[in-house]
Design a protein around this motif. Sequence first.
Motif, PDB file in Angstrom:
ATOM      1  N   THR A  76       2.784   1.669  -3.404  1.00 49.85           N
ATOM      2  CA  THR A  76       1.918   2.187  -4.474  1.00 49.85           C
ATOM      3  C   THR A  76       1.640   3.669  -4.272  1.00 49.85           C
ATOM      4  O   THR A  76       1.711   4.472  -5.216  1.00 49.85           O
ATOM      5  CB  THR A  76       0.596   1.401  -4.504  1.00 49.85           C
ATOM      6  OG1 THR A  76       0.883   0.022  -4.746  1.00 49.85           O
ATOM      7  CG2 THR A  76      -0.325   1.926  -5.613  1.00 49.85           C
ATOM      8  N   ARG A  77       1.357   4.041  -3.033  1.00 51.77           N
ATOM      9  CA  ARG A  77       1.046   5.438  -2.726  1.00 51.77           C
ATOM     10  C   ARG A  77       2.252   6.344  -2.970  1.00 51.77           C
ATOM     11  O   ARG A  77       2.111   7.481  -3.421  1.00 51.77           O
ATOM     12  CB  ARG A  77       0.587   5.560  -1.272  1.00 51.77           C
ATOM     13  CG  ARG A  77      -0.092   6.892  -0.934  1.00 51.77           C
ATOM     14  CD  ARG A  77      -0.617   6.847   0.476  1.00 51.77           C
ATOM     15  NE  ARG A  77       0.478   6.752   1.440  1.00 51.77           N
ATOM     16  CZ  ARG A  77       0.309   6.478   2.731  1.00 51.77           C
ATOM     17  NH1 ARG A  77      -0.903   6.223   3.190  1.00 51.77           N
ATOM     18  NH2 ARG A  77       1.335   6.437   3.534  1.00 51.77           N
ATOM     19  N   ALA A  78       3.449   5.813  -2.690  1.00 56.52           N
ATOM     20  CA  ALA A  78       4.670   6.613  -2.847  1.00 56.52           C
ATOM     21  C   ALA A  78       5.208   6.564  -4.274  1.00 56.52           C
ATOM     22  O   ALA A  78       6.138   7.301  -4.604  1.00 56.52           O
ATOM     23  CB  ALA A  78       5.736   6.127  -1.871  1.00 56.52           C
ATOM     24  N   HIS A 110       0.834  -1.201   0.000  1.00 58.68           N
ATOM     25  CA  HIS A 110       0.000   0.000   0.000  1.00 58.68           C
ATOM     26  C   HIS A 110       0.871   1.255   0.000  1.00 58.68           C
ATOM     27  O   HIS A 110       0.641   2.190  -0.790  1.00 58.68           O
ATOM     28  CB  HIS A 110      -0.928  -0.010   1.218  1.00 58.68           C
ATOM     29  CG  HIS A 110      -1.768   1.229   1.338  1.00 58.68           C
ATOM     30  ND1 HIS A 110      -2.811   1.517   0.483  1.00 58.68           N
ATOM     31  CD2 HIS A 110      -1.705   2.276   2.215  1.00 58.68           C
ATOM     32  CE1 HIS A 110      -3.363   2.673   0.824  1.00 58.68           C
ATOM     33  NE2 HIS A 110      -2.708   3.154   1.877  1.00 58.68           N
ATOM     34  N   LEU A 111       1.885   1.284   0.866  1.00 58.00           N
ATOM     35  CA  LEU A 111       2.773   2.438   0.940  1.00 58.00           C
ATOM     36  C   LEU A 111       3.581   2.585  -0.348  1.00 58.00           C
ATOM     37  O   LEU A 111       3.761   3.703  -0.852  1.00 58.00           O
ATOM     38  CB  LEU A 111       3.721   2.294   2.135  1.00 58.00           C
ATOM     39  CG  LEU A 111       4.797   3.376   2.286  1.00 58.00           C
ATOM     40  CD1 LEU A 111       4.157   4.748   2.455  1.00 58.00           C
ATOM     41  CD2 LEU A 111       5.711   3.058   3.468  1.00 58.00           C
TER      42      LEU A 111
END
Length: 446
Positions: free
Chosen positions: A85-87, A82-83
């Motif tokens: 992809t977000r970053a 999740h992190l």
Amino acid sequence: MVVFADRRDAGRQLARRLEHWRGHDVVVLGLPRGGVPVAYEVAKALGAPLDVIIVRKLGLPFQPEVAMGAIGEDGARMLNRHLITRAGVSPEEIDEVEARERAVMEERILRFRRGRARISLAGRTALVVDDGIATGATANVACQVARHLGAARVVLAAPVAPREAVEHAEGADEVVVMSMPREFMAVGMHYNDFSPTSEEEVIALLDAAAAPREKDEAAGPDADEDVGIPVGDVILAGHLQVPPGATGIVVFAHGSGSSRHSPRNRYVASVLQEAGLGTLLVDLLSAEEELDRANVFDIGLLAGRLEAVTAWLGTRADTRGCAVGYFGASTGAGAALQAAADPASPAAAVVSRGGRVDLAGPRLGEVRAPTLMVVGSRDEYVLELNRQAQSLMTCPTRLAVVAGATHLFEEPGTLSEAAELARDWFVEHLHGSPGDRPPGGPVSGG
């Protein structure tokens, strides 16, 4: 508020809370560096083996203090998808960060264990110990790594931790903490002496814990010992390790300027031992002979010594029935292949790492043992020599090119890749019954 005198005192007190694990198949794993003195006392009290569990955080490329994942031994990797992809972190960036951190991890493993193999966790209870838990992030990753390494049950133990960290512990089947203060400020506030643990102290504690175990193992049917091998008028120094049930043993032929103490070859040997293979790291020249540099490049002399060492293995009850493989590095690869070319050679497999296989000369076409040549993509001269040598060989061969590696495989992750390639090759060709093996086979006594 519970206050411990120091880490040793905390370990002794924690051991009393873990007394019910005495007599079970437990491995105590200390988190370096501060967790190891605590773990040492726990292991001593429980009569259990002690090892380290080393994990490395994978920080975001543009914000390294923020973890996007973590890694452990034997290829263990946990990612926060999740992190990531977000970053907007690319797979190539992840691989770059992992390669860098894995190199650091491998260097620490070599330094802390001093060439000893990792203690197997397969089917056992892993007791992960730290001197205290703050956020729980590192401890949680360590528990996940222990599970990845085969632990059937994982217990996380520490002298002190905040309640919320215990409640959110992940990866552990059980958490044992002696003190969970309501107002938790820092782990060090719960110790009178919380001075830093040095790497030297970690190494000393691991050595002290390993000594009785290694002595017991050497006294039994499984060897782990320094040996002297008589060859003509000289005694060759070596270190022999034969894990329980080993069906194959790999003899290391070192390159020029190297020896049985080579950290790279000791690391490769530890990987082979984890796979159930025996290893013999041996100096093919005496200390006096090494003073003459001509001897270092005398491939005929070195190959003859390798044959003599192999014959010596046939005189021992614990290695007589083992299939034999040769691992050659640099000039040692030329000696390994020349020895394997002898029609009477029992060699069942050969692996060359950055090897000068060309030094076997016209004997290359006589080698029968399946041969793997591992070369770095940036070691262009040796790579071309290996390609030419492969074209002259008639036995089964494979040329494996490790991306980004130079001659000594010093780049992040390259040595571990080379070791894993060697492991898989030897496991394929040395395990199993003698009738299942390719040309070559078990060594027999003379």
